[in-house]
Design an enzyme around this catalytic site. Structure first.
Site, PDB file in Angstrom:
ATOM      1  N   GLU A 146       4.618  -6.517   1.731  1.00  0.00           N
ATOM      2  CA  GLU A 146       4.145  -6.862   0.385  1.00  0.00           C
ATOM      3  C   GLU A 146       4.010  -5.627  -0.514  1.00  0.00           C
ATOM      4  O   GLU A 146       2.934  -5.344  -1.032  1.00  0.00           O
ATOM      5  CB  GLU A 146       2.775  -7.547   0.486  1.00  0.00           C
ATOM      6  CG  GLU A 146       2.774  -8.783   1.354  1.00  0.00           C
ATOM      7  CD  GLU A 146       1.379  -9.355   1.614  1.00  0.00           C
ATOM      8  OE1 GLU A 146       1.280 -10.562   1.855  1.00  0.00           O
ATOM      9  OE2 GLU A 146       0.394  -8.568   1.570  1.00  0.00           O
ATOM     10  N   PRO A 147       5.069  -4.864  -0.729  1.00  0.00           N
ATOM     11  CA  PRO A 147       4.928  -3.685  -1.589  1.00  0.00           C
ATOM     12  C   PRO A 147       4.806  -4.075  -3.061  1.00  0.00           C
ATOM     13  O   PRO A 147       5.435  -5.034  -3.516  1.00  0.00           O
ATOM     14  CB  PRO A 147       6.246  -2.923  -1.362  1.00  0.00           C
ATOM     15  CG  PRO A 147       7.232  -3.993  -1.023  1.00  0.00           C
ATOM     16  CD  PRO A 147       6.464  -5.067  -0.285  1.00  0.00           C
ATOM     17  N   GLY A 148       3.984  -3.353  -3.779  1.00  0.00           N
ATOM     18  CA  GLY A 148       3.881  -3.543  -5.227  1.00  0.00           C
ATOM     19  C   GLY A 148       4.112  -2.209  -5.899  1.00  0.00           C
ATOM     20  O   GLY A 148       5.161  -1.921  -6.475  1.00  0.00           O
ATOM     21  N   ARG A 149       3.093  -1.318  -5.750  1.00  0.00           N
ATOM     22  CA  ARG A 149       3.111  -0.015  -6.409  1.00  0.00           C
ATOM     23  C   ARG A 149       4.402   0.765  -6.153  1.00  0.00           C
ATOM     24  O   ARG A 149       4.964   1.343  -7.073  1.00  0.00           O
ATOM     25  CB  ARG A 149       1.908   0.794  -5.897  1.00  0.00           C
ATOM     26  CG  ARG A 149       1.658   2.084  -6.611  1.00  0.00           C
ATOM     27  CD  ARG A 149       0.555   2.882  -5.898  1.00  0.00           C
ATOM     28  NE  ARG A 149      -0.556   2.087  -5.479  1.00  0.00           N
ATOM     29  CZ  ARG A 149      -1.713   1.972  -6.139  1.00  0.00           C
ATOM     30  NH1 ARG A 149      -1.890   2.638  -7.263  1.00  0.00           N
ATOM     31  NH2 ARG A 149      -2.692   1.211  -5.667  1.00  0.00           N
ATOM     32  N   TYR A 198      -0.154  -1.881 -11.859  1.00  0.00           N
ATOM     33  CA  TYR A 198      -1.579  -2.020 -12.202  1.00  0.00           C
ATOM     34  C   TYR A 198      -1.875  -1.382 -13.567  1.00  0.00           C
ATOM     35  O   TYR A 198      -2.969  -0.869 -13.794  1.00  0.00           O
ATOM     36  CB  TYR A 198      -2.469  -1.422 -11.098  1.00  0.00           C
ATOM     37  CG  TYR A 198      -2.122  -1.966  -9.729  1.00  0.00           C
ATOM     38  CD1 TYR A 198      -2.466  -3.273  -9.374  1.00  0.00           C
ATOM     39  CD2 TYR A 198      -1.396  -1.202  -8.805  1.00  0.00           C
ATOM     40  CE1 TYR A 198      -2.104  -3.795  -8.138  1.00  0.00           C
ATOM     41  CE2 TYR A 198      -1.038  -1.725  -7.567  1.00  0.00           C
ATOM     42  CZ  TYR A 198      -1.397  -3.011  -7.243  1.00  0.00           C
ATOM     43  OH  TYR A 198      -1.030  -3.527  -6.029  1.00  0.00           O
ATOM     44  N   ARG A 229      -6.922   2.201 -15.126  1.00  0.00           N
ATOM     45  CA  ARG A 229      -7.071   2.945 -13.871  1.00  0.00           C
ATOM     46  C   ARG A 229      -7.896   4.239 -14.011  1.00  0.00           C
ATOM     47  O   ARG A 229      -8.745   4.506 -13.161  1.00  0.00           O
ATOM     48  CB  ARG A 229      -5.699   3.237 -13.243  1.00  0.00           C
ATOM     49  CG  ARG A 229      -4.872   1.969 -12.974  1.00  0.00           C
ATOM     50  CD  ARG A 229      -3.620   2.240 -12.160  1.00  0.00           C
ATOM     51  NE  ARG A 229      -3.919   2.538 -10.793  1.00  0.00           N
ATOM     52  CZ  ARG A 229      -3.861   3.738 -10.263  1.00  0.00           C
ATOM     53  NH1 ARG A 229      -3.472   4.768 -10.990  1.00  0.00           N
ATOM     54  NH2 ARG A 229      -4.175   3.919  -9.002  1.00  0.00           N
ATOM     55  N   CYS A 286     -15.014   1.877 -27.726  1.00  0.00           N
ATOM     56  CA  CYS A 286     -16.380   2.401 -27.869  1.00  0.00           C
ATOM     57  C   CYS A 286     -17.077   2.523 -26.519  1.00  0.00           C
ATOM     58  O   CYS A 286     -18.030   1.802 -26.219  1.00  0.00           O
ATOM     59  CB  CYS A 286     -17.161   1.506 -28.812  1.00  0.00           C
ATOM     60  SG  CYS A 286     -16.390   1.498 -30.420  1.00  0.00           S
ATOM     61  N   GLU A 287     -16.576   3.388 -25.691  1.00  0.00           N
ATOM     62  CA  GLU A 287     -17.174   3.692 -24.385  1.00  0.00           C
ATOM     63  C   GLU A 287     -16.849   5.148 -24.076  1.00  0.00           C
ATOM     64  O   GLU A 287     -15.701   5.569 -24.269  1.00  0.00           O
ATOM     65  CB  GLU A 287     -16.536   2.852 -23.273  1.00  0.00           C
ATOM     66  CG  GLU A 287     -16.643   1.375 -23.460  1.00  0.00           C
ATOM     67  CD  GLU A 287     -17.408   0.689 -22.331  1.00  0.00           C
ATOM     68  OE1 GLU A 287     -17.949   1.378 -21.450  1.00  0.00           O
ATOM     69  OE2 GLU A 287     -17.428  -0.539 -22.370  1.00  0.00           O
ATOM     70  N   GLY A 305       0.783  -1.238   0.000  1.00  0.00           N
ATOM     71  CA  GLY A 305       0.000   0.000   0.000  1.00  0.00           C
ATOM     72  C   GLY A 305       0.812   1.284   0.000  1.00  0.00           C
ATOM     73  O   GLY A 305       0.241   2.365  -0.121  1.00  0.00           O
TER      74      GLY A 305
HETATM   75  N1  LLP Z   1      -0.855  -7.140  -0.338  1.00  0.00           N
HETATM   76  C1  LLP Z   1      -2.150  -7.395  -0.543  1.00  0.00           C
HETATM   77  C2  LLP Z   1      -2.825  -8.412   0.266  1.00  0.00           C
HETATM   78  C3  LLP Z   1      -2.849  -6.684  -1.535  1.00  0.00           C
HETATM   79  O1  LLP Z   1      -4.141  -6.929  -1.737  1.00  0.00           O
HETATM   80  C4  LLP Z   1      -2.172  -5.694  -2.297  1.00  0.00           C
HETATM   81  C5  LLP Z   1      -2.877  -4.943  -3.337  1.00  0.00           C
HETATM   82  C6  LLP Z   1      -0.810  -5.480  -2.051  1.00  0.00           C
HETATM   83  C7  LLP Z   1      -0.177  -6.215  -1.046  1.00  0.00           C
HETATM   84  C8  LLP Z   1       0.020  -4.483  -2.825  1.00  0.00           C
HETATM   85  O2  LLP Z   1      -0.403  -3.179  -2.694  1.00  0.00           O
HETATM   86  P1  LLP Z   1       0.543  -2.008  -3.265  1.00  0.00           P
HETATM   87  O3  LLP Z   1       1.814  -1.987  -2.463  1.00  0.00           O
HETATM   88  O4  LLP Z   1       0.808  -2.312  -4.694  1.00  0.00           O
HETATM   89  O5  LLP Z   1      -0.227  -0.760  -3.109  1.00  0.00           O
HETATM   90  N2  LLP Z   1      -5.736  -1.919  -8.895  1.00  0.00           N
HETATM   91  C9  LLP Z   1      -5.601  -0.903  -7.864  1.00  0.00           C
HETATM   92  C10 LLP Z   1      -4.846  -1.404  -6.663  1.00  0.00           C
HETATM   93  C11 LLP Z   1      -5.408  -2.656  -6.077  1.00  0.00           C
HETATM   94  C12 LLP Z   1      -4.520  -3.201  -4.998  1.00  0.00           C
HETATM   95  C13 LLP Z   1      -4.895  -4.589  -4.661  1.00  0.00           C
HETATM   96  N3  LLP Z   1      -4.111  -5.141  -3.610  1.00  0.00           N
HETATM   97  C14 LLP Z   1      -4.937   0.330  -8.481  1.00  0.00           C
HETATM   98  O6  LLP Z   1      -4.670   0.331  -9.683  1.00  0.00           O
HETATM   99  O7  LLP Z   1      -4.714   1.308  -7.774  1.00  0.00           O
END
Ligand code: LLP
Length: 439
Positions: free
Chosen positions: A279-282, A393, A319, A364-365, A245
Protein backbone atom coordinates in the site's frame (compact mmCIF):
# COMPACT_ATOMS: atom_id res chain seq x y z
CA UNK A 1 20.90 22.64 -12.31
CA UNK A 2 19.17 19.45 -11.34
CA UNK A 3 17.26 19.13 -8.11
CA UNK A 4 16.89 15.82 -6.35
CA UNK A 5 13.19 16.02 -7.06
CA UNK A 6 13.19 14.02 -10.24
CA UNK A 7 11.09 15.87 -12.72
CA UNK A 8 11.52 19.34 -11.19
CA UNK A 9 14.67 21.02 -12.50
CA UNK A 10 16.23 24.44 -12.84
CA UNK A 11 17.33 25.49 -16.30
CA UNK A 12 18.65 29.00 -16.94
CA UNK A 13 17.57 30.10 -13.46
CA UNK A 14 13.98 28.95 -13.97
CA UNK A 15 12.18 26.03 -12.33
CA UNK A 16 10.59 23.57 -14.72
CA UNK A 17 8.17 20.77 -14.09
CA UNK A 18 9.04 18.29 -16.82
CA UNK A 19 9.30 20.55 -19.92
CA UNK A 20 7.05 23.35 -18.70
CA UNK A 21 8.13 26.50 -16.90
CA UNK A 22 6.46 26.65 -13.50
CA UNK A 23 6.13 30.41 -13.94
CA UNK A 24 4.16 29.88 -17.13
CA UNK A 25 1.73 27.54 -15.36
CA UNK A 26 1.01 29.86 -12.45
CA UNK A 27 0.81 32.77 -14.89
CA UNK A 28 -2.31 31.02 -16.19
CA UNK A 29 -3.79 29.44 -13.05
CA UNK A 30 -2.58 31.75 -10.26
CA UNK A 31 -1.16 30.91 -6.83
CA UNK A 32 -1.13 28.98 -4.63
CA UNK A 33 -1.17 25.92 -6.87
CA UNK A 34 -0.23 22.26 -6.50
CA UNK A 35 1.68 21.09 -9.57
CA UNK A 36 2.34 17.39 -10.21
CA UNK A 37 4.51 15.60 -12.74
CA UNK A 38 2.70 12.69 -14.38
CA UNK A 39 5.91 11.00 -15.50
CA UNK A 40 7.42 11.24 -12.04
CA UNK A 41 4.35 9.49 -10.59
CA UNK A 42 4.57 6.75 -13.19
CA UNK A 43 8.30 6.34 -12.73
CA UNK A 44 7.92 5.89 -8.97
CA UNK A 45 5.06 3.45 -9.38
CA UNK A 46 7.10 1.38 -11.82
CA UNK A 47 10.19 1.59 -9.58
CA UNK A 48 8.40 0.08 -6.59
CA UNK A 49 6.63 -2.50 -8.76
CA UNK A 50 9.93 -3.59 -10.30
CA UNK A 51 11.65 -3.76 -6.93
CA UNK A 52 9.09 -6.26 -5.69
CA UNK A 53 8.35 -8.03 -9.00
CA UNK A 54 9.85 -11.27 -7.68
CA UNK A 55 6.74 -11.70 -5.52
CA UNK A 56 4.24 -10.09 -8.00
CA UNK A 57 2.43 -7.89 -5.48
CA UNK A 58 -0.94 -6.28 -5.94
CA UNK A 59 0.11 -2.66 -5.44
CA UNK A 60 -2.75 -0.74 -3.88
CA UNK A 61 -1.93 2.99 -4.05
CA UNK A 62 -2.81 4.64 -0.76
CA UNK A 63 -5.53 7.10 -1.78
CA UNK A 64 -5.18 9.22 1.36
CA UNK A 65 -1.78 10.45 0.16
CA UNK A 66 -3.23 12.00 -2.99
CA UNK A 67 -6.83 11.35 -3.89
CA UNK A 68 -7.18 13.52 -6.99
CA UNK A 69 -9.23 11.59 -9.56
CA UNK A 70 -6.84 12.29 -12.44
CA UNK A 71 -3.86 11.10 -10.41
CA UNK A 72 -5.68 7.94 -9.34
CA UNK A 73 -6.58 7.43 -13.01
CA UNK A 74 -2.93 7.69 -14.09
CA UNK A 75 -2.16 4.95 -11.57
CA UNK A 76 -5.23 2.84 -12.39
CA UNK A 77 -4.23 2.93 -16.07
CA UNK A 78 -0.76 1.73 -15.04
CA UNK A 79 -2.36 -1.25 -13.29
CA UNK A 80 -2.51 -0.07 -9.68
CA UNK A 81 -5.08 -1.19 -7.15
CA UNK A 82 -6.16 1.12 -4.32
CA UNK A 83 -6.04 1.25 -0.54
CA UNK A 84 -9.01 3.25 0.78
CA UNK A 85 -9.93 4.28 4.31
CA UNK A 86 -13.38 5.78 3.97
CA UNK A 87 -16.60 5.57 1.99
CA UNK A 88 -15.54 8.79 0.29
CA UNK A 89 -12.24 7.35 -0.93
CA UNK A 90 -14.06 4.21 -2.08
CA UNK A 91 -16.54 6.38 -3.98
CA UNK A 92 -13.66 8.14 -5.74
CA UNK A 93 -12.07 4.97 -7.06
CA UNK A 94 -15.37 3.32 -7.97
CA UNK A 95 -16.27 6.47 -9.94
CA UNK A 96 -13.09 5.91 -11.94
CA UNK A 97 -14.28 2.43 -12.85
CA UNK A 98 -11.54 0.68 -10.86
CA UNK A 99 -12.15 -3.04 -10.63
CA UNK A 100 -13.44 -3.81 -7.09
CA UNK A 101 -11.13 -6.79 -6.86
CA UNK A 102 -8.22 -4.34 -6.68
CA UNK A 103 -9.57 -2.38 -3.71
CA UNK A 104 -8.65 -2.94 -0.05
CA UNK A 105 -10.27 -1.02 2.80
CA UNK A 106 -8.45 -0.19 6.08
CA UNK A 107 -9.28 1.98 9.10
CA UNK A 108 -10.25 1.44 12.74
CA UNK A 109 -13.71 2.94 12.54
CA UNK A 110 -15.44 1.79 9.38
CA UNK A 111 -19.13 2.52 9.91
CA UNK A 112 -21.95 0.12 9.06
CA UNK A 113 -22.85 2.34 6.10
CA UNK A 114 -19.29 2.21 4.79
CA UNK A 115 -19.10 -1.56 5.27
CA UNK A 116 -22.41 -2.07 3.46
CA UNK A 117 -21.31 0.18 0.60
CA UNK A 118 -18.07 -1.77 0.22
CA UNK A 119 -19.77 -5.17 0.47
CA UNK A 120 -22.40 -4.20 -2.09
CA UNK A 121 -19.56 -3.30 -4.43
CA UNK A 122 -17.67 -6.55 -3.79
CA UNK A 123 -14.33 -5.00 -2.86
CA UNK A 124 -11.40 -7.37 -2.64
CA UNK A 125 -10.69 -7.21 1.07
CA UNK A 126 -11.26 -5.42 4.36
CA UNK A 127 -8.27 -4.91 6.64
CA UNK A 128 -10.10 -5.61 9.88
CA UNK A 129 -8.88 -3.74 12.94
CA UNK A 130 -10.98 -5.16 15.82
CA UNK A 131 -13.14 -8.15 16.82
CA UNK A 132 -16.14 -5.79 16.93
CA UNK A 133 -15.55 -4.77 13.32
CA UNK A 134 -15.25 -8.41 12.25
CA UNK A 135 -18.62 -9.16 13.88
CA UNK A 136 -20.16 -6.15 12.16
CA UNK A 137 -18.88 -7.20 8.71
CA UNK A 138 -20.23 -10.72 9.35
CA UNK A 139 -23.65 -9.35 10.30
CA UNK A 140 -23.91 -6.93 7.36
CA UNK A 141 -22.56 -9.45 4.84
CA UNK A 142 -25.14 -11.95 6.14
CA UNK A 143 -27.93 -9.45 5.52
CA UNK A 144 -26.69 -8.98 1.96
CA UNK A 145 -26.17 -12.70 1.45
CA UNK A 146 -22.50 -12.11 0.70
CA UNK A 147 -19.16 -13.17 2.08
CA UNK A 148 -16.88 -10.47 3.48
CA UNK A 149 -13.27 -11.16 2.50
CA UNK A 150 -10.95 -10.01 5.26
CA UNK A 151 -7.34 -9.72 6.36
CA UNK A 152 -6.75 -9.23 10.06
CA UNK A 153 -4.63 -6.14 10.66
CA UNK A 154 -2.05 -7.10 13.23
CA UNK A 155 -0.49 -4.64 15.64
CA UNK A 156 2.93 -6.28 16.05
CA UNK A 157 4.19 -3.80 18.67
CA UNK A 158 7.13 -2.61 16.63
CA UNK A 159 8.64 0.86 16.68
CA UNK A 160 9.08 1.95 13.06
CA UNK A 161 11.19 4.91 14.27
CA UNK A 162 9.11 7.55 12.59
CA UNK A 163 7.23 10.61 13.86
CA UNK A 164 5.16 9.99 17.00
CA UNK A 165 2.02 11.14 15.22
CA UNK A 166 2.49 8.81 12.25
CA UNK A 167 3.56 5.63 14.04
CA UNK A 168 0.90 2.94 13.87
CA UNK A 169 2.47 -0.40 14.87
CA UNK A 170 3.22 0.13 18.57
CA UNK A 171 0.91 -1.55 21.04
CA UNK A 172 -0.34 1.76 22.44
CA UNK A 173 -1.46 2.88 18.96
CA UNK A 174 -5.14 2.48 18.10
CA UNK A 175 -4.42 0.39 15.01
CA UNK A 176 -4.71 -3.34 14.48
CA UNK A 177 -5.24 -6.37 16.70
CA UNK A 178 -2.65 -7.89 19.02
CA UNK A 179 -1.39 -11.39 18.23
CA UNK A 180 -3.27 -13.11 21.07
CA UNK A 181 -6.61 -11.62 20.10
CA UNK A 182 -5.95 -12.40 16.43
CA UNK A 183 -5.16 -16.01 17.34
CA UNK A 184 -8.47 -16.32 19.20
CA UNK A 185 -10.39 -14.81 16.28
CA UNK A 186 -8.79 -17.20 13.80
CA UNK A 187 -9.58 -20.23 15.99
CA UNK A 188 -13.14 -18.97 16.22
CA UNK A 189 -13.50 -18.01 12.56
CA UNK A 190 -15.96 -20.84 11.82
CA UNK A 191 -18.55 -19.01 13.90
CA UNK A 192 -18.46 -16.05 11.51
CA UNK A 193 -20.61 -17.55 8.77
CA UNK A 194 -20.21 -14.68 6.33
CA UNK A 195 -16.51 -14.07 6.74
CA UNK A 196 -13.88 -15.40 4.39
CA UNK A 197 -10.52 -15.02 6.16
CA UNK A 198 -7.90 -14.41 3.48
CA UNK A 199 -4.86 -12.92 5.12
CA UNK A 200 -2.88 -10.78 7.51
CA UNK A 201 -2.19 -7.07 7.18
CA UNK A 202 0.63 -5.09 8.83
CA UNK A 203 1.25 -1.36 8.44
CA UNK A 204 3.77 0.13 10.84
CA UNK A 205 3.70 3.85 10.13
CA UNK A 206 5.06 6.36 7.69
CA UNK A 207 7.60 7.41 6.54
CA UNK A 208 9.90 4.49 7.39
CA UNK A 209 13.59 4.90 6.51
CA UNK A 210 14.80 1.33 7.00
CA UNK A 211 13.59 -2.13 5.95
CA UNK A 212 14.32 -3.46 9.46
CA UNK A 213 10.89 -2.77 11.03
CA UNK A 214 9.16 -4.47 8.07
CA UNK A 215 11.38 -7.52 8.47
CA UNK A 216 10.86 -7.61 12.24
CA UNK A 217 7.09 -7.33 11.78
CA UNK A 218 6.95 -10.08 9.19
CA UNK A 219 9.20 -12.34 11.29
CA UNK A 220 6.72 -11.88 14.14
CA UNK A 221 3.88 -12.80 11.77
CA UNK A 222 5.81 -15.91 10.70
CA UNK A 223 6.30 -16.95 14.30
CA UNK A 224 2.61 -16.37 15.01
CA UNK A 225 1.48 -18.41 12.00
CA UNK A 226 3.74 -21.30 12.91
CA UNK A 227 3.50 -21.30 16.69
CA UNK A 228 -0.08 -20.22 17.34
CA UNK A 229 -2.04 -21.69 14.43
CA UNK A 230 -2.74 -25.23 13.28
CA UNK A 231 -1.87 -26.29 9.71
CA UNK A 232 -5.50 -25.84 8.68
CA UNK A 233 -5.75 -22.42 10.21
CA UNK A 234 -2.46 -21.33 8.66
CA UNK A 235 -3.56 -22.43 5.21
CA UNK A 236 -6.31 -19.83 5.25
CA UNK A 237 -3.70 -17.09 5.31
CA UNK A 238 -3.31 -16.77 1.55
CA UNK A 239 -2.28 -13.09 1.53
CA UNK A 240 0.17 -10.96 3.44
CA UNK A 241 -0.44 -7.21 3.11
CA UNK A 242 2.78 -5.41 4.06
CA UNK A 243 1.26 -1.91 4.07
CA UNK A 244 2.94 1.33 3.03
CA UNK A 245 5.41 3.73 4.60
CA UNK A 246 8.34 3.56 2.13
CA UNK A 247 10.33 6.76 2.60
CA UNK A 248 11.24 9.58 0.28
CA UNK A 249 13.97 12.20 0.63
CA UNK A 250 12.71 15.56 1.86
CA UNK A 251 16.19 17.06 2.22
CA UNK A 252 18.04 15.91 -0.88
CA UNK A 253 19.99 13.37 1.20
CA UNK A 254 20.18 9.83 -0.11
CA UNK A 255 17.56 7.57 1.48
CA UNK A 256 16.79 3.90 0.98
CA UNK A 257 15.08 3.06 -2.31
CA UNK A 258 12.44 0.39 -2.96
CA UNK A 259 15.04 -2.17 -4.02
CA UNK A 260 16.82 -1.68 -0.65
CA UNK A 261 13.52 -2.50 1.04
CA UNK A 262 12.65 -5.42 -1.24
CA UNK A 263 16.11 -7.00 -0.87
CA UNK A 264 15.44 -7.42 2.85
CA UNK A 265 11.67 -7.96 2.81
CA UNK A 266 11.29 -10.46 -0.06
CA UNK A 267 13.15 -13.31 1.68
CA UNK A 268 10.73 -13.14 4.64
CA UNK A 269 7.74 -12.97 2.29
CA UNK A 270 9.02 -16.06 0.51
CA UNK A 271 9.39 -17.80 3.86
CA UNK A 272 5.77 -16.93 4.63
CA UNK A 273 4.72 -18.35 1.27
CA UNK A 274 1.83 -15.89 0.85
CA UNK A 275 0.65 -13.71 -2.02
CA UNK A 276 1.53 -10.07 -1.45
CA UNK A 277 -0.36 -6.80 -1.25
CA UNK A 278 1.41 -3.45 -0.74
CA UNK A 279 0.00 0.00 0.00
CA UNK A 280 2.54 2.69 -0.97
CA UNK A 281 1.37 6.29 -1.06
CA UNK A 282 4.15 8.76 -0.28
CA UNK A 283 6.79 6.95 -2.33
CA UNK A 284 4.65 7.15 -5.47
CA UNK A 285 3.52 10.77 -5.29
CA UNK A 286 5.52 12.58 -2.58
CA UNK A 287 8.38 13.89 -4.71
CA UNK A 288 6.12 14.17 -7.76
CA UNK A 289 4.43 17.35 -6.58
CA UNK A 290 5.23 20.90 -5.50
CA UNK A 291 3.19 23.68 -3.98
CA UNK A 292 3.85 27.02 -5.64
CA UNK A 293 3.09 30.17 -3.73
CA UNK A 294 3.34 33.87 -4.49
CA UNK A 295 5.14 36.32 -2.20
CA UNK A 296 2.64 38.87 -0.88
CA UNK A 297 4.88 40.91 1.41
CA UNK A 298 8.40 40.93 2.80
CA UNK A 299 8.66 42.21 6.38
CA UNK A 300 11.88 42.93 8.25
CA UNK A 301 11.70 43.69 11.96
CA UNK A 302 14.11 46.30 13.31
CA UNK A 303 15.78 43.57 15.39
CA UNK A 304 16.64 41.81 12.14
CA UNK A 305 14.09 39.06 11.63
CA UNK A 306 12.90 38.69 8.05
CA UNK A 307 9.52 37.20 7.21
CA UNK A 308 8.52 36.23 3.71
CA UNK A 309 4.74 36.31 3.75
CA UNK A 310 3.27 34.21 1.01
CA UNK A 311 -0.19 33.34 -0.26
CA UNK A 312 -0.04 29.66 0.71
CA UNK A 313 -0.59 28.78 4.34
CA UNK A 314 -0.93 25.99 6.87
CA UNK A 315 -4.39 25.27 5.50
CA UNK A 316 -2.81 24.47 2.10
CA UNK A 317 0.20 22.51 3.40
CA UNK A 318 -0.49 21.28 6.92
CA UNK A 319 2.57 19.06 7.44
CA UNK A 320 4.99 21.73 8.79
CA UNK A 321 2.55 22.99 11.43
CA UNK A 322 1.24 19.53 12.29
CA UNK A 323 4.42 17.47 12.43
CA UNK A 324 7.19 20.11 12.20
CA UNK A 325 7.75 18.49 8.82
CA UNK A 326 10.56 19.83 6.66
CA UNK A 327 9.77 20.80 3.07
CA UNK A 328 12.50 22.39 1.01
CA UNK A 329 11.59 25.74 -0.45
CA UNK A 330 13.31 27.73 -3.20
CA UNK A 331 12.41 30.63 -5.49
CA UNK A 332 10.93 29.60 -8.82
CA UNK A 333 13.19 32.12 -10.58
CA UNK A 334 16.63 32.72 -9.14
CA UNK A 335 20.28 32.87 -10.12
CA UNK A 336 21.24 31.29 -6.78
CA UNK A 337 21.67 27.52 -7.02
CA UNK A 338 19.52 25.39 -4.79
CA UNK A 339 21.86 23.36 -2.55
CA UNK A 340 21.97 19.65 -3.32
CA UNK A 341 21.15 18.88 0.28
CA UNK A 342 19.43 21.07 2.83
CA UNK A 343 18.95 19.99 6.41
CA UNK A 344 16.37 21.26 8.90
CA UNK A 345 19.10 22.79 11.08
CA UNK A 346 20.01 25.86 9.05
CA UNK A 347 23.70 26.28 8.34
CA UNK A 348 24.92 29.65 7.26
CA UNK A 349 24.90 29.85 3.47
CA UNK A 350 28.30 30.58 1.97
CA UNK A 351 26.50 32.56 -0.69
CA UNK A 352 26.35 36.24 0.35
CA UNK A 353 23.04 36.62 -1.43
CA UNK A 354 21.32 34.42 1.16
CA UNK A 355 19.50 35.62 4.25
CA UNK A 356 17.95 33.81 7.19
CA UNK A 357 14.15 33.94 6.82
CA UNK A 358 10.89 32.46 8.00
CA UNK A 359 8.46 31.75 5.17
CA UNK A 360 4.96 32.14 6.56
CA UNK A 361 1.36 32.21 5.42
CA UNK A 362 -1.48 34.65 6.09
CA UNK A 363 -3.45 32.43 8.50
CA UNK A 364 -4.04 33.85 11.96
CA UNK A 365 -1.97 31.34 13.91
CA UNK A 366 1.65 31.55 15.01
CA UNK A 367 2.11 27.97 13.81
CA UNK A 368 1.44 29.08 10.24
CA UNK A 369 5.10 28.74 9.30
CA UNK A 370 5.86 26.77 6.16
CA UNK A 371 9.65 27.03 6.42
CA UNK A 372 11.45 28.18 9.56
CA UNK A 373 14.92 29.72 9.72
CA UNK A 374 16.10 29.00 6.22
CA UNK A 375 19.00 30.52 4.37
CA UNK A 376 17.15 31.86 1.39
CA UNK A 377 17.93 33.98 -1.69
CA UNK A 378 16.44 37.42 -1.95
CA UNK A 379 12.83 37.34 -3.15
CA UNK A 380 10.68 40.33 -3.86
CA UNK A 381 6.99 40.89 -3.43
CA UNK A 382 5.30 39.29 -6.41
CA UNK A 383 8.00 36.59 -6.61
CA UNK A 384 7.27 32.87 -6.58
CA UNK A 385 8.42 30.13 -4.18
CA UNK A 386 8.15 26.37 -4.69
CA UNK A 387 7.72 23.98 -1.77
CA UNK A 388 9.05 20.59 -2.79
CA UNK A 389 7.99 17.05 -1.82
CA UNK A 390 4.40 18.21 -1.49
CA UNK A 391 2.72 15.57 -3.66
CA UNK A 392 1.74 13.31 -0.74
CA UNK A 393 -0.42 14.48 2.17
CA UNK A 394 -0.32 18.00 0.73
CA UNK A 395 -3.59 18.78 -0.97
CA UNK A 396 -5.40 15.87 0.72
CA UNK A 397 -4.75 17.37 4.14
CA UNK A 398 -5.65 20.90 3.10
CA UNK A 399 -8.67 22.68 4.52
CA UNK A 400 -10.52 25.92 4.06
CA UNK A 401 -9.56 27.26 7.51
CA UNK A 402 -9.89 31.05 7.67
CA UNK A 403 -12.43 30.56 4.85
CA UNK A 404 -9.65 30.26 2.33
CA UNK A 405 -10.59 28.57 -0.95
CA UNK A 406 -8.57 25.43 -1.51
CA UNK A 407 -5.93 25.62 -4.27
CA UNK A 408 -6.14 24.29 -7.78
CA UNK A 409 -4.21 21.17 -8.83
CA UNK A 410 -2.32 20.93 -12.10
CA UNK A 411 -0.89 17.88 -13.86
CA UNK A 412 2.08 18.26 -16.20
CA UNK A 413 2.82 15.71 -18.90
CA UNK A 414 5.89 16.48 -21.01
CA UNK A 415 5.43 19.92 -22.51
CA UNK A 416 1.75 20.31 -21.66
CA UNK A 417 -0.25 20.83 -18.50
CA UNK A 418 -3.88 20.66 -17.48
CA UNK A 419 -6.01 21.59 -14.50
CA UNK A 420 -7.12 18.49 -12.62
CA UNK A 421 -8.95 20.39 -9.86
CA UNK A 422 -10.16 23.91 -10.20
CA UNK A 423 -9.46 26.46 -7.52
CA UNK A 424 -12.38 26.76 -5.10
CA UNK A 425 -14.40 29.96 -5.23
CA UNK A 426 -15.93 31.96 -2.38
CA UNK A 427 -19.31 30.65 -3.57
CA UNK A 428 -18.06 27.04 -3.23
CA UNK A 429 -17.11 27.78 0.35
CA UNK A 430 -20.60 28.83 1.44
CA UNK A 431 -22.63 26.63 -0.92
CA UNK A 432 -23.60 24.09 1.74
CA UNK A 433 -24.69 26.78 4.20
CA UNK A 434 -26.48 29.34 2.09
CA UNK A 435 -29.75 27.41 1.76
CA UNK A 436 -30.19 27.45 5.54
CA UNK A 437 -30.02 31.24 5.81
CA UNK A 438 -33.23 32.82 6.80
CA UNK A 439 -32.83 35.79 4.44
N1 LLP B 1 -1.52 1.80 4.48
C1 LLP B 1 -2.09 2.21 5.61
C2 LLP B 1 -2.94 1.30 6.38
C3 LLP B 1 -1.87 3.53 6.06
O1 LLP B 1 -2.43 3.95 7.19
C4 LLP B 1 -1.03 4.39 5.30
C5 LLP B 1 -0.78 5.77 5.74
C6 LLP B 1 -0.47 3.91 4.11
C7 LLP B 1 -0.73 2.59 3.73
C8 LLP B 1 0.40 4.75 3.21
O2 LLP B 1 1.57 5.18 3.80
P1 LLP B 1 2.69 5.87 2.87
O3 LLP B 1 3.21 4.83 1.91
O4 LLP B 1 2.04 6.99 2.15
O5 LLP B 1 3.74 6.34 3.79
N2 LLP B 1 -0.21 12.55 7.12
C9 LLP B 1 1.07 11.93 7.42
C10 LLP B 1 1.11 10.48 7.01
C11 LLP B 1 0.00 9.66 7.57
C12 LLP B 1 0.00 8.28 7.00
C13 LLP B 1 -1.27 7.59 7.29
N3 LLP B 1 -1.31 6.25 6.80
C14 LLP B 1 2.17 12.75 6.75
O6 LLP B 1 1.87 13.77 6.13
O7 LLP B 1 3.34 12.39 6.87
Amino acid sequence: MTTSFDFFNYLNNELYCEDVKVKEIVGKVGTPAYIYSKNSILEHFIEIRNAFEDVSPLICFSVKSNSNLSICKVLADAGAGFDVVSGGELFRVLELGVSPDKIVFAGVGKTSEELKYALENDIFMFNVESPAELANIDRIAGGLNKMGRVALRINPDIDAKTHDKTTTGKKENKFGIDFDSAGKLIKDIGNYKNIDLKGIHVHLGSPIYSPDPYVQGLEKVYKFLHESLSDNERQRIEYINIGGGYCISYTGEKVKKPHDFSAEIIPVIKKLGCKVIMEPGRFVVGNSGILVTGVTYVKVATWGKKFIICDAAMNDLARPSLYDAFHRAWPVNTDVSMPEIELPEAEEGADRRMELVDIVGPVCESSDILAKERWFPDVKEGGLIAFFSAGAYGFTMSSSYNTRPRTCEILVDGDSFSTIRRRETYEDLIAGEKEFLDV
